[in-house]
Scaffold this motif. Sequence first.
Motif, short mmCIF file in Angstrom:
data_model
loop_
_atom_site.label_atom_id
_atom_site.label_comp_id
_atom_site.label_asym_id
_atom_site.label_seq_id
_atom_site.Cartn_x
_atom_site.Cartn_y
_atom_site.Cartn_z
N LEU A 9 1.08 -1.32 -0.16
CA LEU A 9 -0.19 -0.28 0.40
C LEU A 9 0.39 1.45 0.09
O LEU A 9 1.19 1.92 -0.73
CB LEU A 9 -1.12 0.10 1.32
CG LEU A 9 -1.55 1.37 1.37
CD1 LEU A 9 -2.83 1.46 0.29
CD2 LEU A 9 -2.57 0.69 2.44
N ASP A 10 1.45 1.59 0.73
CA ASP A 10 2.50 2.77 1.25
C ASP A 10 3.74 3.09 0.07
O ASP A 10 4.54 2.29 0.77
CB ASP A 10 3.49 3.14 2.51
CG ASP A 10 1.08 2.97 3.65
OD1 ASP A 10 0.52 3.71 3.71
OD2 ASP A 10 1.68 1.86 4.37
N ASP A 11 3.37 3.66 -0.58
CA ASP A 11 4.40 4.26 -1.54
C ASP A 11 4.55 3.22 -3.18
O ASP A 11 5.52 2.84 -3.62
CB ASP A 11 5.80 4.35 -1.19
CG ASP A 11 5.69 5.59 -0.38
OD1 ASP A 11 5.44 6.67 -1.09
OD2 ASP A 11 6.22 5.69 1.16
N THR A 12 3.29 2.52 -2.61
CA THR A 12 3.23 1.71 -3.92
C THR A 12 1.93 1.88 -4.99
O THR A 12 1.84 2.16 -5.55
CB THR A 12 2.90 0.23 -4.03
OG1 THR A 12 3.96 -0.69 -3.36
CG2 THR A 12 2.95 -0.73 -4.99
N LEU A 13 0.85 2.05 -3.84
CA LEU A 13 -1.05 2.67 -4.36
C LEU A 13 -0.81 3.95 -4.10
O LEU A 13 -1.12 4.39 -4.54
CB LEU A 13 -2.07 1.86 -3.86
CG LEU A 13 -1.61 0.26 -4.24
CD1 LEU A 13 -3.25 -0.97 -4.04
CD2 LEU A 13 -1.41 0.10 -5.80
N LEU A 14 -0.61 4.20 -2.97
CA LEU A 14 -0.59 5.74 -2.40
C LEU A 14 0.97 6.43 -1.78
O LEU A 14 1.55 5.76 -1.20
CB LEU A 14 -0.86 5.27 -0.51
CG LEU A 14 -0.96 6.32 0.32
CD1 LEU A 14 -2.41 7.68 -0.79
CD2 LEU A 14 -1.28 6.46 1.60
N ASP A 15 1.43 7.27 -2.64
CA ASP A 15 2.39 8.10 -2.06
C ASP A 15 2.21 8.86 -1.09
O ASP A 15 0.92 9.31 -0.69
CB ASP A 15 2.34 9.24 -3.33
CG ASP A 15 3.60 10.16 -3.32
OD1 ASP A 15 4.19 9.81 -3.17
OD2 ASP A 15 3.88 10.95 -4.47
N ILE A 16 2.50 8.96 -0.18
CA ILE A 16 2.94 9.31 1.06
C ILE A 16 4.09 9.07 2.00
O ILE A 16 5.18 8.73 1.76
CB ILE A 16 1.83 8.41 2.38
CG1 ILE A 16 1.22 8.69 3.52
CG2 ILE A 16 2.55 7.00 2.64
CD1 ILE A 16 0.49 8.17 4.43
N ASN A 17 4.62 10.45 2.52
CA ASN A 17 5.41 10.35 3.73
C ASN A 17 4.75 9.46 4.62
O ASN A 17 4.35 9.87 5.90
CB ASN A 17 5.74 11.94 4.46
CG ASN A 17 6.44 11.91 5.51
OD1 ASN A 17 7.22 11.03 6.01
ND2 ASN A 17 7.22 13.50 4.97
N MET A 146 -6.15 3.39 2.34
CA MET A 146 -7.22 2.73 1.25
C MET A 146 -7.81 4.24 0.61
O MET A 146 -7.56 4.57 -0.70
CB MET A 146 -7.65 1.58 1.62
CG MET A 146 -7.02 0.37 2.14
SD MET A 146 -7.60 -1.14 2.23
CE MET A 146 -8.95 -1.05 1.09
N ARG A 147 -8.84 4.79 1.15
CA ARG A 147 -9.02 5.88 0.57
C ARG A 147 -8.01 6.92 0.44
O ARG A 147 -8.50 7.35 -1.32
CB ARG A 147 -10.52 6.04 1.89
CG ARG A 147 -11.39 7.11 1.60
CD ARG A 147 -12.13 8.00 2.18
NE ARG A 147 -11.61 8.45 3.47
CZ ARG A 147 -11.57 7.83 4.85
NH1 ARG A 147 -11.55 6.80 5.42
NH2 ARG A 147 -11.14 8.60 6.01
N TRP A 148 -7.77 7.15 0.80
CA TRP A 148 -6.11 8.12 -0.06
C TRP A 148 -5.65 8.00 -0.95
O TRP A 148 -5.37 8.87 -2.05
CB TRP A 148 -5.35 8.44 1.18
CG TRP A 148 -5.39 9.39 2.04
CD1 TRP A 148 -7.24 9.54 2.91
CD2 TRP A 148 -5.18 9.68 3.54
NE1 TRP A 148 -7.13 10.23 4.20
CE2 TRP A 148 -5.79 10.41 4.76
CE3 TRP A 148 -3.85 8.99 4.14
CZ2 TRP A 148 -5.38 10.42 6.35
CZ3 TRP A 148 -3.35 9.22 5.61
CH2 TRP A 148 -4.02 10.39 6.49
N ALA A 149 -5.92 6.48 -1.23
CA ALA A 149 -5.04 5.78 -2.42
C ALA A 149 -5.79 5.78 -3.73
O ALA A 149 -6.10 6.25 -4.89
CB ALA A 149 -4.26 4.58 -2.03
#
Length: 247
Positions: A9-17, A146-149
């Motif tokens: 999820l993180d930094d794969t589907l979702l760009d996030i710090n 998931m919502r953010w992504a």
Amino acid sequence: MIRAVLFDLDDTLLDINLTAFVARWASGKARILAKASGIPYPIVMERLARSYMRVNDQTRDDQMTNEQLLNETFFSLTSIPLDDPAIADAIGFYERECLEPLKGGIVMAAPKIGARQTVEKAMSMGLTVALATNPTLSMDVDRVRMRWAGVDDIDFALVSHIANSTRTKPCARYYQEFAAQLGLAPQECLMVGNDAARDFPRPDIGMSTAYVGHGWPRKAVFRGPIEALGARLPEIVDLLDSRQDLR
């Protein structure tokens, strides 16, 4: 034969710090626990961090879920029962209803370009899609990200979280158990992730990984942005299937 694609999820589907997000989420959780217990916030924060470190310990030999180990460890350090209904309800409300403001600012959460399309490509190929995010957070926190992504409406066959897993990445047992919950062997799954240290099972269990991070791990079956992976997914799956046929 590849039957499923497992997405980080993180930094794969979702760009996030992610570091900033975890720090802010944990701070809010620790403040709730400090207020409920009367223990000073800095002490609660430090012992919460120690508890999560134990969950992430790759040398664990217990048979507990990650959530059970977290609860046991934190209780031993603070006498605060995380599974007490009143405390669990307060934390649950916080994680369901109070994390949205964390999306902006330093956290900078937004969908990865081409990520949803790649998930949809896998689904269009008749492959099972599942969300194999590192299972240290609750399903409520997973749903927020998931919502953010922009993938919260996708019917993932399985989402890993702290309550349904007994190990964390990159432990091979985590990947074996995740695949088993899908009714599959690790060799039937393609893992898509951005972290060369976590998204390749250790030790190797025959699960292939498509790498969408910034490095260049030689053992990846694909290296590049996730938007490019979608276009090449049929080719990659055919290649992996042909390799298995030769064994």
